[in-house]
Each structure stands twice: as structure tokens, then as C-alpha cells.
Design an enzyme around this catalytic site. Sequence first.
Site, PDB file in Angstrom:
ATOM      1  N   ASP A  32      -4.478   1.338  -2.172  1.00  0.00           N
ATOM      2  CA  ASP A  32      -5.077   0.031  -1.881  1.00  0.00           C
ATOM      3  C   ASP A  32      -5.189  -0.810  -3.147  1.00  0.00           C
ATOM      4  OD1 ASP A  32      -5.326   0.472   0.815  1.00  0.00           O
ATOM      5  OD2 ASP A  32      -7.478   0.888   0.790  1.00  0.00           O
ATOM      6  N   GLU A  84      -5.736   7.150  -1.250  1.00  0.00           N
ATOM      7  CA  GLU A  84      -5.729   5.935  -0.432  1.00  0.00           C
ATOM      8  C   GLU A  84      -6.364   4.761  -1.177  1.00  0.00           C
ATOM      9  OE1 GLU A  84      -4.135   5.462   2.386  1.00  0.00           O
ATOM     10  OE2 GLU A  84      -3.475   7.554   2.334  1.00  0.00           O
ATOM     11  N   HIS A  94       1.546   4.402  -2.941  1.00  0.00           N
ATOM     12  CA  HIS A  94       1.601   5.868  -2.862  1.00  0.00           C
ATOM     13  C   HIS A  94       2.794   6.391  -3.664  1.00  0.00           C
ATOM     14  CE1 HIS A  94      -1.659   6.718  -0.175  1.00  0.00           C
ATOM     15  NE2 HIS A  94      -1.199   5.958   0.807  1.00  0.00           N
ATOM     16  N   HIS A 125       0.843  -1.206   0.000  1.00  0.00           N
ATOM     17  CA  HIS A 125       0.000   0.000   0.000  1.00  0.00           C
ATOM     18  C   HIS A 125       0.878   1.256   0.000  1.00  0.00           C
ATOM     19  CE1 HIS A 125      -3.236   2.770   1.336  1.00  0.00           C
ATOM     20  NE2 HIS A 125      -2.276   3.290   2.082  1.00  0.00           N
ATOM     21  N   GLU A 126       1.912   1.270   0.863  1.00  0.00           N
ATOM     22  CA  GLU A 126       2.797   2.433   0.934  1.00  0.00           C
ATOM     23  C   GLU A 126       3.577   2.611  -0.376  1.00  0.00           C
ATOM     24  OE1 GLU A 126       2.674   4.574   3.317  1.00  0.00           O
ATOM     25  OE2 GLU A 126       1.292   3.380   4.506  1.00  0.00           O
TER      26      GLU A 126
END
Length: 410
Positions: A358, A354, A280, A276-277
Site C-alpha cells: 500500500d 500488505e 509486492h 499495490h500489486e
Amino acid sequence: MNPTTLFYILIAIIMAKYLFDTFLNSKNAAHFNDATPKELNDIYSEDEYLKSQNYKKVNHKFSLITSTFSLIITILFFMVDGFKIVDSFARNFSRNEIIIALIFFGTIFFASDIINIPFSCYKTFVIEEKFGFNKTTLKTFIFDKIKSWLMLIIIGGGILALITLFYKLTTNNFWWYTWILISGFSVLLNLFYSKLIVPIFNKQTPLEEGELKNAIEQFADKIGFKIQNIYVIDGSKRSSKSNAYFSGFGSQKRITLYDTLIKDLTTDEIVAVLAHEVGHYKNKHIIYNMILAILLMGFTLYILSLLVGNSTLSQALGVTTNSFHIGLISFAILYSPISEITNYFMNMLSRKFEYQADDYAKNNYNSAALISALKKLSKNSLSNLTPDNLYVKIHYSHPTLLQRIQNLKK
């Protein structure tokens, strides 16, 4: 506009913000007893859900008390010409506008912070302790406060001195130089935050060799993502709550895992959180957020440059001498409604980012592992599973847990 009218406009803005925030918080609190959606039924046992509800109610009541106290102190400070008193106090030490501004803001900040220390102590050592989150010792609390003050004096004081100097030298054109200064500082802070700021408060150690590091490296190889800096931070020094974050970009990019995260989650779940990070980073969210923040700062500073020289801003707070630092106070209050609007749209964009992060984790790793991780993190922090929709739209930078799970299951 005469100073008296502006004075009451400032009071009205402060009151309106308090009333709106209180309304929103109460609206959100009305959902504390809602039944959990069926997708989230496996997070809490009955006793755990009662504990989470109690935690939310205690924090809501505490927030109402602190915000009401803050409002009363603020209104009283306005009514007794507090800004005039502090300004006169600062002018007793120097005639230099930079020194006066530093003493003025320093006096207000430290007085405010000292007044709030009992509330901070109660939040940390009573509420967080009662619900099993607090790991902060009194020594750590005191040293954190001292370190924060020193950083504020050095960094905050330095930036304020330069901004005041820019205004003194260029008047209305100061905003250009201030924009460049703050933009440059923001970029450097994002690049070197983990190297320069975090070590002042926490110990960071490279992730040890083993199953977790191997799994992370295998995932990184699979997506063609070079990860050289993976660190573990001693978050358990202050709280049992978990977190992970990505900072920097280019050669300075770094992944930081809280030790509590490693303790609470399985290897697959941790890699899913990391995916997930990485999402980003791959979607350039860090850069987009920085560019938007810089543009908004430029807009704010430009509006400030048009108004700050108006003597009415100072006179409204009881100061007859037209002063840059007094003008900043009035402007900050006048601009706050616009700031609320821009924050609303920034939160909207953040929630979109976000979802994208995801989706990246879902498409490149494992959605089931991320769902499991999100549920555990929510459970361990006693998160609100049934927030009010309007409260979410205004205050949440992340989608709700239910919204994220529904998106991950698509």
C-alpha cells in the site's frame, strides 16, 4: 505412550480446534451489528449495510452447521475404526505400499468430497445466489468438480506416490528428497500457474488496447517496471466479486485482472490496485513468501521423519501394521497446533507486506485512488467492516479496510 492414550489425544486436538474456531467465529459475529467507523461511513447506504450484516450472519450460521457436521462425521469415523476399514479395503487390491497409499487417501478424499457436495451446492446456489454474487451455472459447477478431481489424481497422486517411494527406499531420510520435490514443484507452480493451471478453469485474454492499457503502461514507464503480460480473466463466469493478482517472477511475471474489476472500478482505481500489486513485486514479497514456505515445509518434513516410523501412530488409529500412510494421518493431527502457530506468524508477516505494498502505491501513484478502489471492492463483496481484533490477528492475511485506509492517509 500407548496407542489408546494417543487415540484420545488425537480426538482432544480435533475437539480443541473445533471449540477454539467456534469461539473465534462467535466472537467475530458479536461485532456484526457494530456501528461503522466514521472513515467508512460512505461505503454503504443504510439498506446496503443491513444487507451486508445479513450476509455475514447467514455465512456465520452456515459455517457453524458445516463445521459441526464435519466434527461429528470425523469423531464417528474415529470411533468405528474408519481408518482401519479403509486400510483393509486398500490392501484388498495390492500389497504394494504405494498403491495402498494411493487407494487409501483417494478413498478418504473422494468420500469426504462427495459428502460435502450438498454443502458446496447450498453455499453457491442458495447463499451466494440470494445475495447476488453467484454466476456459476450447474454445468460449470460439475465441470469444475471433475477437473479438480482429475488434477488431484494426476498431480496429487503423482506427488504422493513419489513421497511414499522415497520413504520406502530411504526410510528416515525420505524428508530430504520430499523437501526437494515439493520445493521444486512450488517454484514451478508459482512460475507457470497462470499459464498451465488457470486455463483449465478460466479463459484469459490479453488486455485490449485503450485507455486502461495506456494508463498502465504510463505508470510502468514512470517506475521503470517492464510489464509485458497483462491479462483479463473471466471471473464473472463464477461470481460478481472482483480480484487482481500478480504471479511469477523474472520473465514469467504476469498481472491478471478480473473482468469484474474492470467493470466496477475507474481507470485510476485499477492502476492504483496494480501499483499495490507491483509493490509486492518490488519489495520481493513473492520470493520471501516462497522461501519462508519452503523452510517451514522442510521443518515439518524433518519432524515427520522423526515420528512417522513409530508404530504407535498406526496402532492409535486401529491399524496393527506399521504404515506410512496411517502415520501421516496421525502426524497431521498432532502437528496441527504447531501449524496454527506458524500460520499466525505468517499472517502477521503477510499483513506487514500488505502495508508495504500500500505504501508503494501511495508513494508512486495515488493513495486517494487506492482508498476509493478498496472501498468499492469491500462494498461489492459485502465485506465485514467491523471484525473482531483477535479474529483479525489469527485469520486475516490482510489488514482490515479501516487499518489500510488509516495507513494510506498518513
